[in-house]
Design a protein around this motif. Structure first.
Motif, PDB file in Angstrom:
ATOM      1  N   MET A  52       0.849  -1.210   0.000  1.00  0.00           N
ATOM      2  CA  MET A  52       0.000   0.000   0.000  1.00  0.00           C
ATOM      3  C   MET A  52       0.880   1.254   0.000  1.00  0.00           C
ATOM      4  O   MET A  52       1.904   1.298   0.665  1.00  0.00           O
ATOM      5  CB  MET A  52      -0.893  -0.021   1.243  1.00  0.00           C
ATOM      6  N   SER A  53       0.482   2.195  -0.784  1.00  0.00           N
ATOM      7  CA  SER A  53       1.283   3.417  -0.834  1.00  0.00           C
ATOM      8  C   SER A  53       1.203   4.127   0.511  1.00  0.00           C
ATOM      9  O   SER A  53       0.283   3.917   1.284  1.00  0.00           O
ATOM     10  CB  SER A  53       0.789   4.341  -1.946  1.00  0.00           C
ATOM     11  N   ASP A  54       2.158   4.958   0.756  1.00  0.00           N
ATOM     12  CA  ASP A  54       2.219   5.615   2.055  1.00  0.00           C
ATOM     13  C   ASP A  54       1.153   6.688   2.171  1.00  0.00           C
ATOM     14  O   ASP A  54       0.778   7.098   3.254  1.00  0.00           O
ATOM     15  CB  ASP A  54       3.617   6.188   2.249  1.00  0.00           C
ATOM     16  N   HIS A  55       0.654   7.128   1.005  1.00  0.00           N
ATOM     17  CA  HIS A  55      -0.343   8.185   1.046  1.00  0.00           C
ATOM     18  C   HIS A  55      -1.749   7.679   0.800  1.00  0.00           C
ATOM     19  O   HIS A  55      -2.054   7.079  -0.216  1.00  0.00           O
ATOM     20  CB  HIS A  55       0.010   9.304   0.054  1.00  0.00           C
ATOM     21  N   LEU A  56      -2.575   7.928   1.748  1.00  0.00           N
ATOM     22  CA  LEU A  56      -3.932   7.437   1.742  1.00  0.00           C
ATOM     23  C   LEU A  56      -4.822   8.530   1.162  1.00  0.00           C
ATOM     24  O   LEU A  56      -4.668   9.692   1.500  1.00  0.00           O
ATOM     25  CB  LEU A  56      -4.290   7.240   3.207  1.00  0.00           C
ATOM     26  N   ASP A  57      -5.764   8.161   0.293  1.00  0.00           N
ATOM     27  CA  ASP A  57      -6.703   9.199  -0.136  1.00  0.00           C
ATOM     28  C   ASP A  57      -7.985   9.112   0.709  1.00  0.00           C
ATOM     29  O   ASP A  57      -8.159   8.194   1.503  1.00  0.00           O
ATOM     30  CB  ASP A  57      -6.978   9.139  -1.638  1.00  0.00           C
ATOM     31  N   CYS A  58      -8.877  10.088   0.496  1.00  0.00           N
ATOM     32  CA  CYS A  58     -10.089  10.172   1.327  1.00  0.00           C
ATOM     33  C   CYS A  58     -10.932   8.904   1.194  1.00  0.00           C
ATOM     34  O   CYS A  58     -11.526   8.426   2.150  1.00  0.00           O
ATOM     35  CB  CYS A  58     -10.933  11.378   0.914  1.00  0.00           C
ATOM     36  N   GLN A  59     -10.975   8.370  -0.025  1.00  0.00           N
ATOM     37  CA  GLN A  59     -11.785   7.189  -0.283  1.00  0.00           C
ATOM     38  C   GLN A  59     -11.265   5.984   0.506  1.00  0.00           C
ATOM     39  O   GLN A  59     -12.035   5.238   1.110  1.00  0.00           O
ATOM     40  CB  GLN A  59     -11.769   6.904  -1.786  1.00  0.00           C
ATOM     41  N   GLN A  60      -9.943   5.807   0.523  1.00  0.00           N
ATOM     42  CA  GLN A  60      -9.365   4.691   1.281  1.00  0.00           C
ATOM     43  C   GLN A  60      -9.617   4.861   2.769  1.00  0.00           C
ATOM     44  O   GLN A  60      -9.891   3.902   3.482  1.00  0.00           O
ATOM     45  CB  GLN A  60      -7.856   4.602   1.018  1.00  0.00           C
ATOM     46  N   LEU A  61      -9.536   6.114   3.218  1.00  0.00           N
ATOM     47  CA  LEU A  61      -9.789   6.367   4.635  1.00  0.00           C
ATOM     48  C   LEU A  61     -11.219   5.973   4.993  1.00  0.00           C
ATOM     49  O   LEU A  61     -11.473   5.333   6.004  1.00  0.00           O
ATOM     50  CB  LEU A  61      -9.553   7.844   4.963  1.00  0.00           C
ATOM     51  N   LEU A  62     -12.145   6.320   4.105  1.00  0.00           N
ATOM     52  CA  LEU A  62     -13.553   6.046   4.372  1.00  0.00           C
ATOM     53  C   LEU A  62     -13.813   4.540   4.522  1.00  0.00           C
ATOM     54  O   LEU A  62     -14.610   4.116   5.354  1.00  0.00           O
ATOM     55  CB  LEU A  62     -14.396   6.624   3.233  1.00  0.00           C
ATOM     56  N   SER A  63     -13.117   3.726   3.723  1.00  0.00           N
ATOM     57  CA  SER A  63     -13.322   2.273   3.810  1.00  0.00           C
ATOM     58  C   SER A  63     -12.842   1.698   5.129  1.00  0.00           C
ATOM     59  O   SER A  63     -13.278   0.623   5.533  1.00  0.00           O
ATOM     60  CB  SER A  63     -12.587   1.543   2.692  1.00  0.00           C
ATOM     61  N   SER A  64     -11.915   2.398   5.786  1.00  0.00           N
ATOM     62  CA  SER A  64     -11.349   1.856   7.029  1.00  0.00           C
ATOM     63  C   SER A  64     -11.845   2.590   8.261  1.00  0.00           C
ATOM     64  O   SER A  64     -11.447   2.289   9.379  1.00  0.00           O
ATOM     65  CB  SER A  64      -9.825   1.971   7.005  1.00  0.00           C
ATOM     66  N   ILE A  65     -12.741   3.552   8.062  1.00  0.00           N
ATOM     67  CA  ILE A  65     -13.075   4.485   9.132  1.00  0.00           C
ATOM     68  C   ILE A  65     -13.742   3.794  10.321  1.00  0.00           C
ATOM     69  O   ILE A  65     -13.515   4.126  11.481  1.00  0.00           O
ATOM     70  CB  ILE A  65     -13.963   5.633   8.564  1.00  0.00           C
ATOM     71  N   SER A  66     -14.565   2.781   9.995  1.00  0.00           N
ATOM     72  CA  SER A  66     -15.314   2.090  11.042  1.00  0.00           C
ATOM     73  C   SER A  66     -14.358   1.275  11.931  1.00  0.00           C
ATOM     74  O   SER A  66     -14.432   1.326  13.158  1.00  0.00           O
ATOM     75  CB  SER A  66     -16.359   1.196  10.365  1.00  0.00           C
ATOM     76  N   ASP A  67     -13.453   0.539  11.286  1.00  0.00           N
ATOM     77  CA  ASP A  67     -12.452  -0.218  12.045  1.00  0.00           C
ATOM     78  C   ASP A  67     -11.538   0.729  12.818  1.00  0.00           C
ATOM     79  O   ASP A  67     -11.105   0.427  13.918  1.00  0.00           O
ATOM     80  CB  ASP A  67     -11.592  -1.071  11.103  1.00  0.00           C
ATOM     81  N   PHE A  68     -11.263   1.880  12.217  1.00  0.00           N
ATOM     82  CA  PHE A  68     -10.376   2.850  12.867  1.00  0.00           C
ATOM     83  C   PHE A  68     -10.993   3.361  14.175  1.00  0.00           C
ATOM     84  O   PHE A  68     -10.334   3.372  15.213  1.00  0.00           O
ATOM     85  CB  PHE A  68     -10.090   4.028  11.927  1.00  0.00           C
ATOM     86  N   VAL A  69     -12.264   3.755  14.144  1.00  0.00           N
ATOM     87  CA  VAL A  69     -12.854   4.284  15.385  1.00  0.00           C
ATOM     88  C   VAL A  69     -13.026   3.166  16.427  1.00  0.00           C
ATOM     89  O   VAL A  69     -13.086   3.440  17.625  1.00  0.00           O
ATOM     90  CB  VAL A  69     -14.207   5.025  15.174  1.00  0.00           C
ATOM     91  N   ASP A  70     -13.099   1.916  15.977  1.00  0.00           N
ATOM     92  CA  ASP A  70     -13.171   0.801  16.930  1.00  0.00           C
ATOM     93  C   ASP A  70     -11.794   0.377  17.431  1.00  0.00           C
ATOM     94  O   ASP A  70     -11.686  -0.534  18.253  1.00  0.00           O
ATOM     95  CB  ASP A  70     -13.850  -0.417  16.278  1.00  0.00           C
ATOM     96  N   GLY A  71     -10.754   1.016  16.904  1.00  0.00           N
ATOM     97  CA  GLY A  71      -9.391   0.655  17.321  1.00  0.00           C
ATOM     98  C   GLY A  71      -8.974  -0.728  16.866  1.00  0.00           C
ATOM     99  O   GLY A  71      -8.237  -1.426  17.551  1.00  0.00           O
ATOM    100  N   GLU A  72      -9.469  -1.138  15.703  1.00  0.00           N
ATOM    101  CA  GLU A  72      -9.180  -2.501  15.246  1.00  0.00           C
ATOM    102  C   GLU A  72      -8.250  -2.557  14.039  1.00  0.00           C
ATOM    103  O   GLU A  72      -8.191  -3.567  13.357  1.00  0.00           O
ATOM    104  CB  GLU A  72     -10.496  -3.221  14.908  1.00  0.00           C
ATOM    105  N   LEU A  73      -7.544  -1.461  13.784  1.00  0.00           N
ATOM    106  CA  LEU A  73      -6.650  -1.465  12.630  1.00  0.00           C
ATOM    107  C   LEU A  73      -5.210  -1.687  13.062  1.00  0.00           C
ATOM    108  O   LEU A  73      -4.832  -1.383  14.188  1.00  0.00           O
ATOM    109  CB  LEU A  73      -6.734  -0.118  11.903  1.00  0.00           C
ATOM    110  N   ASN A  74      -4.407  -2.195  12.150  1.00  0.00           N
ATOM    111  CA  ASN A  74      -3.001  -2.391  12.492  1.00  0.00           C
ATOM    112  C   ASN A  74      -2.316  -1.018  12.618  1.00  0.00           C
ATOM    113  O   ASN A  74      -2.751  -0.035  12.020  1.00  0.00           O
ATOM    114  CB  ASN A  74      -2.309  -3.296  11.463  1.00  0.00           C
ATOM    115  N   PRO A  75      -1.243  -0.970  13.396  1.00  0.00           N
ATOM    116  CA  PRO A  75      -0.593   0.314  13.715  1.00  0.00           C
ATOM    117  C   PRO A  75      -0.148   1.083  12.470  1.00  0.00           C
ATOM    118  O   PRO A  75      -0.252   2.310  12.440  1.00  0.00           O
ATOM    119  CB  PRO A  75       0.627  -0.090  14.549  1.00  0.00           C
ATOM    120  N   GLU A  76       0.288   0.378  11.438  1.00  0.00           N
ATOM    121  CA  GLU A  76       0.770   1.059  10.239  1.00  0.00           C
ATOM    122  C   GLU A  76      -0.362   1.826   9.548  1.00  0.00           C
ATOM    123  O   GLU A  76      -0.218   2.991   9.183  1.00  0.00           O
ATOM    124  CB  GLU A  76       1.405   0.027   9.294  1.00  0.00           C
TER     125      GLU A  76
END
Lengths: 206, 86
Positions: B1-25
């Motif tokens: 995965m590229s180091d730069h995330l776009d808004c669309q990619q962020l949106l796909s992970s947003i739910s896991d992110f607020v639940d604290g379920e994403l990997n640290p990277e």
């Protein structure tokens, strides 16, 4: 389910399976409030919720002799209640397709950053966010969720079940639960942003 | 995965992110994106607030008495109605 209301003497599964009426009454008192509230969240209608409550315990009492205890009694009752609630919704709104839209709902397509409302309403005062009218709006917004998404949101975010428990209860994979949860949350955020965005405008004009 | 995330990619992970379920990277990439993108900050804050408002709805007080009565009648358990529901 969270073990809040532990009875003084634990329910005897053996007595329940034999149809011991005193024990059945204790089971009903132990779980009826939680099941009624769950049903109310699904239906947003006290009469429907009461129907779900009654049907749940009628079915449970009939099925108890065959209950094998693979899940806990509370999970088992929850599963019956969720099925009853979904069945009722299906009957009331057959057009609100429960299965045909599933494929679309399980893909991540359509989760788009286009059209997102970007009002920053987090700063609204508490009494605005927690007013009676806001509460009613929150309840109504859930009812506008497609039923497939509603179940996931209710179990995960309102009942506080884990992704795994939600998946088991609804017979979905964990990946599907996560995708639906994402969609449900974004849908509700959008609804609330429209509503509170208006409140924000009014509030800023004051 | 590229180091730069776009808004669309962020949106796909947003739910896991607020639940604290994403990997640290991925978390680090999201946080970096949030530092630079006000729109995504608003989306994430209002998403958190939405979940928060739903989770802190006031709990009601017990099962209404008439509903308990009708339930016990329907289940033919009337004789236990007088027991303290606890």
């Amino acid at each position: 389910m969270n073990g809040e209301s532990i009875p003084e003497t634990p329910l005897s599964l053996e007595a329940l399976k034999k149809g011991d009426r005193h024990e059945l009454a204790r089971m009903v008192d132990l779980y009826s409030e939680k099941i009624y509230k769950l049903a109310l969240k699904f239906t947003n209608n006290p009469q429907d919720a009461e129907d779900v409550l009654q049907e749940t315990f009628l079915k449970a009492m009939r099925a108890l002799p065959e209950f094998e205890g693979r899940s806990s009694l509370s999970t088992w009752l929850y599963r019956i209640a969720v099925n009853e609630a979904l069945m009722l919704l299906r009957k009331q709104k057959p057009d609100l397709a429960l299965d045909t839209a599933v494929q679309e709902e399980d893909s991540e397509e359509g989760i788009s950053s286009n059209g997102l409302i970007l009002a920053d309403w987090c700063c609204l005062p508490e009494d605005e966010l927690l007013s009676e009218e806001s509460r009613r709006f929150l309840d109504q917004a859930i009812q506008h969720l497609p039923a497939t998404l509603r179940g996931v949101f209710i179990l995960r975010d309102l009942e506080g079940l884990s992704i795994k428990e939600t998946a088991e209860l609804l017979g979905l994979t964990e990946t599907n639960v996560k995708t639906r949860l994402l969609r449900a949350r974004l849908f509700l955020r959008q609804q609330l942003s429209r509503y509170f965005g208006e409140r924000l405008k009014e509030w800023e004009q004051k | 995965m590229s180091d730069h995330l776009d808004c669309q990619q962020l949106l796909s992970s947003i739910s896991d992110f607020v639940d604290g379920e994403l990997n640290p990277e991925l978390c680090r990439q999201i946080e970096q994106h949030l530092n630079e993108c006000e729109n995504c900050r608003i989306v994430i804050n209002t998403l958190r607030k939405t979940i928060d408002l739903y989770q802190h709805q006031p709990g009601n007080q017990g099962l209404p008495l008439e509903i308990r009565q009708r339930l016990f009648h329907r289940l033919h358990l009337e004789e236990f109605l007088n027991h303290d529901p606890g």
